[in-house]
Write a protein that holds these residues in place. Structure first.
Motif, mmCIF file in Angstrom:
data_model
loop_
_atom_site.group_PDB
_atom_site.id
_atom_site.type_symbol
_atom_site.label_atom_id
_atom_site.label_comp_id
_atom_site.label_asym_id
_atom_site.label_seq_id
_atom_site.Cartn_x
_atom_site.Cartn_y
_atom_site.Cartn_z
ATOM 1 N N TRP A 73 60.770 30.118 63.364
ATOM 2 C CA TRP A 73 61.683 29.806 64.451
ATOM 3 C C TRP A 73 63.131 29.728 63.933
ATOM 4 C CZ3 TRP A 73 63.307 29.995 69.070
ATOM 5 C CH2 TRP A 73 64.334 29.149 69.500
ATOM 6 N N ASN A 74 63.316 29.057 62.787
ATOM 7 C CA ASN A 74 64.672 28.977 62.227
ATOM 8 C C ASN A 74 65.243 30.378 61.979
ATOM 9 O OD1 ASN A 74 64.695 26.203 62.237
ATOM 10 N ND2 ASN A 74 63.995 26.005 60.119
ATOM 11 N N SER A 75 64.415 31.252 61.401
ATOM 12 C CA SER A 75 64.875 32.616 61.132
ATOM 13 C C SER A 75 65.207 33.351 62.424
ATOM 14 C CB SER A 75 63.804 33.409 60.380
ATOM 15 O OG SER A 75 63.904 33.165 59.009
ATOM 16 N N ILE A 76 64.322 33.215 63.416
ATOM 17 C CA ILE A 76 64.564 33.906 64.681
ATOM 18 C C ILE A 76 65.830 33.369 65.337
ATOM 19 C CG2 ILE A 76 63.697 34.230 67.037
ATOM 20 C CD1 ILE A 76 60.888 34.346 65.865
ATOM 21 N N PHE A 77 65.986 32.041 65.311
ATOM 22 C CA PHE A 77 67.159 31.428 65.932
ATOM 23 C C PHE A 77 68.441 31.900 65.247
ATOM 24 C CE2 PHE A 77 70.327 28.059 66.295
ATOM 25 C CZ PHE A 77 70.373 27.910 67.672
ATOM 26 N N VAL A 78 68.454 31.853 63.915
ATOM 27 C CA VAL A 78 69.655 32.268 63.179
ATOM 28 C C VAL A 78 69.957 33.739 63.462
ATOM 29 C CG1 VAL A 78 70.575 32.744 60.872
ATOM 30 C CG2 VAL A 78 69.493 30.551 61.355
ATOM 31 N N THR A 79 68.922 34.580 63.389
ATOM 32 C CA THR A 79 69.143 36.012 63.555
ATOM 33 C C THR A 79 69.664 36.336 64.954
ATOM 34 O OG1 THR A 79 67.369 36.437 61.995
ATOM 35 C CG2 THR A 79 68.065 38.283 63.355
ATOM 36 N N THR A 80 69.039 35.770 65.984
ATOM 37 C CA THR A 80 69.485 36.146 67.340
ATOM 38 C C THR A 80 70.851 35.550 67.682
ATOM 39 O OG1 THR A 80 67.921 34.472 68.059
ATOM 40 C CG2 THR A 80 67.380 36.714 68.602
ATOM 41 N N THR A 81 71.043 34.257 67.442
ATOM 42 C CA THR A 81 72.361 33.693 67.797
ATOM 43 C C THR A 81 73.464 34.362 66.984
ATOM 44 O OG1 THR A 81 71.492 31.829 66.575
ATOM 45 C CG2 THR A 81 72.289 31.370 68.767
ATOM 46 N N ALA A 82 73.218 34.569 65.690
ATOM 47 C CA ALA A 82 74.258 35.170 64.859
ATOM 48 C C ALA A 82 74.574 36.575 65.348
ATOM 49 C CB ALA A 82 73.826 35.204 63.394
ATOM 50 N N THR A 83 73.547 37.333 65.733
ATOM 51 C CA THR A 83 73.788 38.702 66.183
ATOM 52 C C THR A 83 74.544 38.712 67.510
ATOM 53 O OG1 THR A 83 71.842 39.470 65.013
ATOM 54 C CG2 THR A 83 72.665 40.881 66.770
ATOM 55 N N ILE A 84 74.163 37.831 68.431
ATOM 56 C CA ILE A 84 74.883 37.773 69.709
ATOM 57 C C ILE A 84 76.338 37.373 69.483
ATOM 58 C CG2 ILE A 84 75.042 36.523 71.901
ATOM 59 C CD1 ILE A 84 71.924 36.360 71.796
ATOM 60 N N LEU A 85 76.529 36.359 68.654
ATOM 61 C CA LEU A 85 77.890 35.914 68.350
ATOM 62 C C LEU A 85 78.714 37.032 67.707
ATOM 63 C CD1 LEU A 85 79.733 33.382 68.326
ATOM 64 C CD2 LEU A 85 78.957 32.959 65.994
ATOM 65 N N THR A 86 78.102 37.707 66.732
ATOM 66 C CA THR A 86 78.789 38.799 66.045
ATOM 67 C C THR A 86 79.197 39.882 67.034
ATOM 68 O OG1 THR A 86 77.525 38.392 64.040
ATOM 69 C CG2 THR A 86 78.537 40.557 64.239
ATOM 70 N N LEU A 87 78.241 40.294 67.883
ATOM 71 C CA LEU A 87 78.542 41.361 68.845
ATOM 72 C C LEU A 87 79.661 40.930 69.784
ATOM 73 C CD1 LEU A 87 74.984 42.615 69.831
ATOM 74 C CD2 LEU A 87 76.700 43.836 68.509
ATOM 75 N N PHE A 88 79.596 39.690 70.245
ATOM 76 C CA PHE A 88 80.559 39.228 71.233
ATOM 77 C C PHE A 88 81.972 39.144 70.642
ATOM 78 C CE2 PHE A 88 82.545 35.621 73.643
ATOM 79 C CZ PHE A 88 82.821 36.366 74.776
ATOM 80 N N ILE A 89 82.129 38.385 69.557
ATOM 81 C CA ILE A 89 83.506 38.186 69.079
ATOM 82 C C ILE A 89 84.061 39.448 68.410
ATOM 83 C CG2 ILE A 89 83.245 35.677 68.872
ATOM 84 C CD1 ILE A 89 82.986 35.978 65.924
ATOM 85 N N ASN A 90 83.205 40.224 67.746
ATOM 86 C CA ASN A 90 83.718 41.439 67.122
ATOM 87 C C ASN A 90 84.119 42.476 68.164
ATOM 88 O OD1 ASN A 90 83.080 40.162 64.772
ATOM 89 N ND2 ASN A 90 81.764 41.741 63.973
ATOM 90 N N SER A 91 83.369 42.538 69.279
ATOM 91 C CA SER A 91 83.724 43.535 70.289
ATOM 92 C C SER A 91 84.987 43.109 71.037
ATOM 93 C CB SER A 91 82.564 43.764 71.259
ATOM 94 O OG SER A 91 82.279 42.580 71.954
ATOM 95 N N LEU A 92 85.140 41.801 71.253
ATOM 96 C CA LEU A 92 86.381 41.328 71.879
ATOM 97 C C LEU A 92 87.584 41.700 71.019
ATOM 98 C CD1 LEU A 92 85.821 37.687 73.196
ATOM 99 C CD2 LEU A 92 86.480 39.693 74.519
ATOM 100 N N ALA A 93 87.471 41.416 69.726
ATOM 101 C CA ALA A 93 88.580 41.732 68.823
ATOM 102 C C ALA A 93 88.825 43.235 68.792
ATOM 103 C CB ALA A 93 88.283 41.209 67.419
ATOM 104 N N ALA A 94 87.736 44.007 68.720
ATOM 105 C CA ALA A 94 87.877 45.463 68.651
ATOM 106 C C ALA A 94 88.536 45.995 69.926
ATOM 107 C CB ALA A 94 86.510 46.110 68.449
#
Lengths: 276, 293
Positions: A73-94
């Motif tokens: 669960w920890n791995s799944i939580f880290v992977t999904t939240t981190a990926t969503i966060l990465t996609l969101f803030i990186n695409s906004l900046a881009a």
């Protein structure tokens, strides 16, 4: 290439390829087989290749004996939240960096690219001190947030968004769309291929990450799968039959990515040299 | 929007870059500068930090043998690792680029370890190489040879850290080579064949020169990654036997988080930073030269 190769050349090519594939596959295949062996057989010298007796309960017992589900669960939580966060803030900046002209834009872009030169492992101590000061030591947020703004992510998204015609944006503006609507309704849907590449890489980076979680986390409750697996390194006393089962289970999501997302991976690597 | 129309200063783009920018500044830019600062202090768990100038650098270079050893371990690891990766990725790339059956199968075979986590790779190989219970020694015994203490003898352990890392990463670089090969125009080979050139000549006079940019990319990327090595080796050997496979990142990790010698850890990581920065600069210069040709 469609050029013909002579018969002896073909024999050499196939021999090398088959031997090479065996070297690549056999180690993992053997570990998968061993995960069905009993503890007694795992500690047999010399080792066996196939299990003499198949023990399927290794898997069910591994899941119940270790807090396997918690690590998972920890791995799944880290992977999904981190990926969503990465996609969101990186695409906004881009989006801002590719579709707006504003004072300081080039400076910000160069600053972001310059951080490519400073991999986290070179500054792990001061980053950890920062995390600790912000109260994020020993939290999953501490694993997730610092590496979520990735220069490579901003870069590939920006390059892709540059190819989206400005006329679409102008048309949307005439229709009264706001800045965020232009981002969410026009830019994001049109950037799907680049977002897909970044998603696949982010999932892989996060699922497989080891050093940064190792630094941030020392409470077992918050261990990711990789941390849990690594803890058994070199210990001969542990129940290795369970650890092997856990190892195999930890590969499954990545195997899924491999089967369904391989083309995005290959495209990402071939076009940008993105780290696998 | 990028047109030069007169407009009042927009706030929107600043709002959009802000989340990323804050994270970059807080977790990369400030720590990167703090590292220089940390490198010049002596810290201990009980006393406040004391300014010591370059003493930490003097310590790691002149007094602490372990740092020098980890640096020399790292250099020899990187040299063997990069040479093996360049040679093997070209071989694999060229073979995969032939007209053969089962191409996608073979490509997957070489590529899939790239997806495995370093932890899994090291656990798998740790078992394969285990001197008593491992598959390699079982195979050797079955063939009538003697088993070897692969990870317990310093030179063998050094060799296997390279071998395991190459196994895990070569597929990634073979993809870059393959992309390079596929961009070589077929007409070059057709013309050469009309002039009676053999496949071997083709390889040395067409393929290799045309592949030079990809080979440069592979060498530089693999070198940068080799110098950052930690996970695979740390889990496979723990830096041992003794300190035979201890690399610089492990030295930093140990000093920072196990020994509480933050100043020394920062100094050691600055040395690594300088190495990586020089490699990145070399890569940048080579890249520009290739573009201008």
């Amino acid at each position: 290439m469609s050029r013909k190769t002579s018969l002896p050349a073909r024999v050499v090519i196939y021999t090398v390829l088959v031997l090479g594939s065996l070297i690549m596959f056999v180690p993992v295949f053997w570990i998968a087989l061993s995960s069905f062996k009993g503890l007694g057989e795992i500690y047999l010298s010399p080792a066996t290749f196939f299990p003499k007796k198949w023990i399927f309960s290794n898997y069910s017992e591994a899941i119940s004996q270790f807090p396997f589900l918690r690590y998972l669960w920890n791995s799944i939580f880290v992977t999904t939240t981190a990926t969503i966060l990465t996609l969101f803030i990186n695409s906004l900046a881009a989006f801002a960096l590719s579709k707006y002209k504003f004072p300081g834009r080039d400076f910000i872009f160069i600053l972001m690219l310059a951080t490519l030169m400073v991999p986290v492992r070179v500054i792990m101590l001061p980053v950890y001190m920062m995390i600790a000061r912000l109260g994020m030591a020993n939290t999953l947020a501490g694993i997730i947030i610092p590496p979520s703004a990735t220069p490579t992510g901003v870069f590939i998204l920006r390059q892709y968004m540059l190819t989206i015609p400005d006329e679409l944006i102008d048309a949307a503006k005439i229709d009264g769309a706001g800045h965020f609507q232009i981002y969410s309704r026009i830019i994001m849907p049109l950037s799907t291929p680049a977002l897909a590449v970044l998603t696949v890489f982010s999932v892989m980076w996060r699922w497989n990450d080891f050093l940064w979680p190792l630094i941030v986390i020392n409470r077992e409750k918050l261990f990711t799968l990789q941390l849990a697996l690594a803890r058994f390194r070199g210990e001969l006393v542990t129940d290795w039959n369970y650890v092997l089962a856990m190892t195999v289970l930890s590969i499954l999501p990545i195997a899924f990515v491999f089967v369904f997302m391989q083309r995005y991976l290959v495209r990402g690597i071939a076009s940008t040299g993105l780290k696998g | 929007m990028t047109s030069a129309r007169k407009k009042p200063l927009q706030i929107a783009p600043y709002v959009f870059v802000l989340p990323n920018l804050i994270i970059f500044i807080v977790f990369i830019v400030i720590p990167a500068f703090a590292n220089f600062y940390l490198g010049m202090f002596k810290t201990s768990p009980i006393a406040p930090p004391v300014f010591v100038g370059l003493a930490n650098f003097r310590y790691i270079f002149l007094i602490d043998d372990l740092f020098k050893r980890s640096l020399s371990n790292l250099f020899s690891f990187a040299v063997f690792d990069v040479v093996a990766i360049v040679v093997l990725s070209v071989v694999i790339g060229v073979l995969l680029n032939q007209s053969i059956r089962g191409k996608s199968f073979f490509r997957s075979a070489f590529f899939f370890p790239v997806l495995l986590s370093p932890v899994v790779v090291a656990l798998v190989w740790g078992w394969i190489l285990n001197s008593r219970f491992g598959l390699l020694n079982a195979t050797l015994i079955w063939l009538g040879f003697k088993g070897q203490p692969w990870l317990l003898q310093p030179d063998l352990a050094k060799a296997w850290t390279v071998g395991v890392h190459v196994w895990a990463t070569v597929g990634f670089f073979a993809i870059i080579i393959l992309a390079g090969l596929q961009s070589i125009p077929e007409t070059l080979y057709e013309a050469a064949e009309m002039d009676g050139s053999t496949p071997i000549q083709n390889f040395f006079y067409i393929t290799l020169p045309m592949l030079a940019p990809s080979i440069t990319t592979v060498s530089m990327l693999s070198m940068i990654r080799a110098f950052e090595i930690f996970d695979h080796v740390y889990i496979l050997t723990g830096g041992g036997p003794g300190t035979a496979t201890m690399m610089v990142v492990q030295y930093v990790y140990r000093a920072a988080f196990e020994l509480d010698q933050q100043g020394r850890a920062a100094a050691a990581s600055l040395v690594l930073f300088v190495i990586l920065l020089s490699l990145a600069l070399v890569q940048y210069i080579l890249g520009r030269r290739q573009e201008s040709v």
